[in-house]
Design a protein around this motif. Structure first.
Motif, PDB file in Angstrom:
ATOM      1  N   GLN A 163      -1.791   3.759 -11.116  1.00  0.00           N
ATOM      2  CA  GLN A 163      -1.498   2.357 -10.651  1.00  0.00           C
ATOM      3  C   GLN A 163      -2.085   1.467 -10.038  1.00  0.00           C
ATOM      4  O   GLN A 163      -0.630   0.104  -9.809  1.00  0.00           O
ATOM      5  N   THR A 164      -3.283   1.227  -9.336  1.00  0.00           N
ATOM      6  CA  THR A 164      -3.212   0.374  -8.512  1.00  0.00           C
ATOM      7  C   THR A 164      -3.782  -0.671  -9.541  1.00  0.00           C
ATOM      8  O   THR A 164      -4.559  -0.785 -10.711  1.00  0.00           O
TER       9      THR A 164
ATOM     10  N   VAL B 215       1.125  -1.224  -0.186  1.00  0.00           N
ATOM     11  CA  VAL B 215       0.561   0.314  -0.003  1.00  0.00           C
ATOM     12  C   VAL B 215       0.694   1.089  -0.563  1.00  0.00           C
ATOM     13  O   VAL B 215       1.695   1.230   1.076  1.00  0.00           O
ATOM     14  N   ALA B 216       0.789   1.857  -0.756  1.00  0.00           N
ATOM     15  CA  ALA B 216       1.230   3.187  -1.502  1.00  0.00           C
ATOM     16  C   ALA B 216       0.833   4.170  -1.076  1.00  0.00           C
ATOM     17  O   ALA B 216      -0.479   4.235  -1.545  1.00  0.00           O
TER      18      ALA B 216
ATOM     19  N   THR C 244      -9.103  -5.901 -14.615  1.00  0.00           N
ATOM     20  CA  THR C 244      -9.779  -6.063 -15.596  1.00  0.00           C
ATOM     21  C   THR C 244     -10.502  -5.736 -16.496  1.00  0.00           C
ATOM     22  O   THR C 244     -10.003  -4.575 -16.594  1.00  0.00           O
ATOM     23  N   GLY C 245     -10.537  -6.204 -17.208  1.00  0.00           N
ATOM     24  CA  GLY C 245     -10.585  -6.148 -19.074  1.00  0.00           C
ATOM     25  C   GLY C 245      -9.682  -5.954 -20.072  1.00  0.00           C
ATOM     26  O   GLY C 245     -10.052  -5.156 -21.308  1.00  0.00           O
TER      27      GLY C 245
ATOM     28  N   LYS D  28       0.587  -7.466  -5.797  1.00  0.00           N
ATOM     29  CA  LYS D  28      -0.847  -6.670  -5.241  1.00  0.00           C
ATOM     30  C   LYS D  28      -0.226  -4.359  -4.866  1.00  0.00           C
ATOM     31  O   LYS D  28      -0.219  -4.798  -3.992  1.00  0.00           O
ATOM     32  N   LEU D  29      -0.446  -4.022  -5.679  1.00  0.00           N
ATOM     33  CA  LEU D  29      -0.498  -2.497  -5.122  1.00  0.00           C
ATOM     34  C   LEU D  29      -1.452  -1.941  -5.636  1.00  0.00           C
ATOM     35  O   LEU D  29      -2.247  -1.714  -6.219  1.00  0.00           O
ATOM     36  N   THR D  30      -1.977  -1.545  -3.735  1.00  0.00           N
ATOM     37  CA  THR D  30      -2.354  -0.415  -4.089  1.00  0.00           C
ATOM     38  C   THR D  30      -2.110   1.319  -3.654  1.00  0.00           C
ATOM     39  O   THR D  30      -1.249   1.123  -2.758  1.00  0.00           O
ATOM     40  N   VAL D  31      -1.892   2.113  -4.694  1.00  0.00           N
ATOM     41  CA  VAL D  31      -2.246   3.387  -4.498  1.00  0.00           C
ATOM     42  C   VAL D  31      -3.471   4.081  -3.694  1.00  0.00           C
ATOM     43  O   VAL D  31      -4.146   4.181  -4.374  1.00  0.00           O
ATOM     44  N   LEU D  32      -3.031   4.903  -2.665  1.00  0.00           N
ATOM     45  CA  LEU D  32      -4.020   5.825  -2.388  1.00  0.00           C
ATOM     46  C   LEU D  32      -3.773   7.413  -1.990  1.00  0.00           C
ATOM     47  O   LEU D  32      -3.088   7.420  -2.217  1.00  0.00           O
TER      48      LEU D  32
END
Lengths: 114, 111
Positions: free
Chosen positions: A85-86, A12-13, A39-40, A110-114
């Motif tokens: 970029q999540t 998480v960044a 997705t997609g 798995k990267l989550t950018v908040l």
């Protein structure tokens, strides 16, 4: 057995922060790749490398840098992370030539950018 | 530009039925077509592949049919099992390019 390992598996960044995703392969493959999966969109190539010291742009390189300091290691660098970029990022290694043989993928980061 | 296209996006079949996954490509110089299988939480892994000199490749319950003239492939999974539930990616390459992937088909096999 062919092996590609990625770290971290989850990250998480914050927006504007720097993120480094690392990849190590024990296959002795010349080529290494960084993909993102959304997705997609399937798997889209960000950067790839033909060997130590080389990096090449893939189909969606904007906002990403790559580094290949050795045969075994290939890093993906997000200097200024953005929420777009999540995603889930996959590293892969493969033999020289796109049609020579299969790619071996890591388990993903798995990267989550908040 | 999407050089490799897959359909359908998702597919549900009953256990024991044949699932048919389709793939098409743009570049006539592509000559290697691997199919990858991906389970949730894992990276894709090679399932089966074909080269353009062949029109059919079998591996157990999995068969690729290849039509070079129409630039189309299909993956047939016979006697589908719940354990086949996964996302399947078609890819294409030639000697000078990296493998290009389709958007995938998510297969669900219902018991």
């Amino acid at each position: 057995e062919a092996a590609v390992t990625q770290s971290p598996r989850n990250k998480v960044a914050v927006t504007g922060g720097k993120v480094t995703l690392s990849c190590n392969q024990t296959n002795n493959h010349n080529n290494m790749y960084w993909y993102r999966q959304d997705t997609g969109h399937g798997l889209r190539l960000i950067h790839y490398s033909y060997g130590a010291g080389s990096t090449e742009k893939g189909d969606i390189p904007d906002g990403y840098k790559a580094s290949r300091p050795s045969q075994e290691n290939f890093s993906l660098i997000l200097e200024l992370a953005t929420p777009s970029q999540t995603s889930v990022y996959f590293c892969a290694s493969g033999p020289t030539g796109g049609n020579t043989g299969q790619l071996y993928f890591g388990e993903g980061s798995k990267l989550t950018v908040l | 530009q999407q050089q490799v296209r897959q359909s359908p996006q998702s597919l549900t079949v009953w256990e024991g039925e044949t699932a048919i996954l389709n793939c098409s490509y743009e570049d006539s110089t592509f000559n290697y077509f691997p199919w990858y299988q991906q389970f949730p939480g894992e990276g894709p892994a090679l399932l089966i592949s074909i080269r353009s000199v062949s029109d059919k490749k079998e591996d157990g319950r999995f068969t690729i049919f290849f039509n070079k003239r129409e630039k189309k492939l299909s993956l047939h999974i016979t006697d589908s099992q719940p354990g086949d539930s996964a996302t399947y990616f078609c890819a294409a390459a030639n000697s000078g390019t990296y493998q290009r992937f389709g958007t995938g088909t998510k297969l669900q096999v219902v018991p």
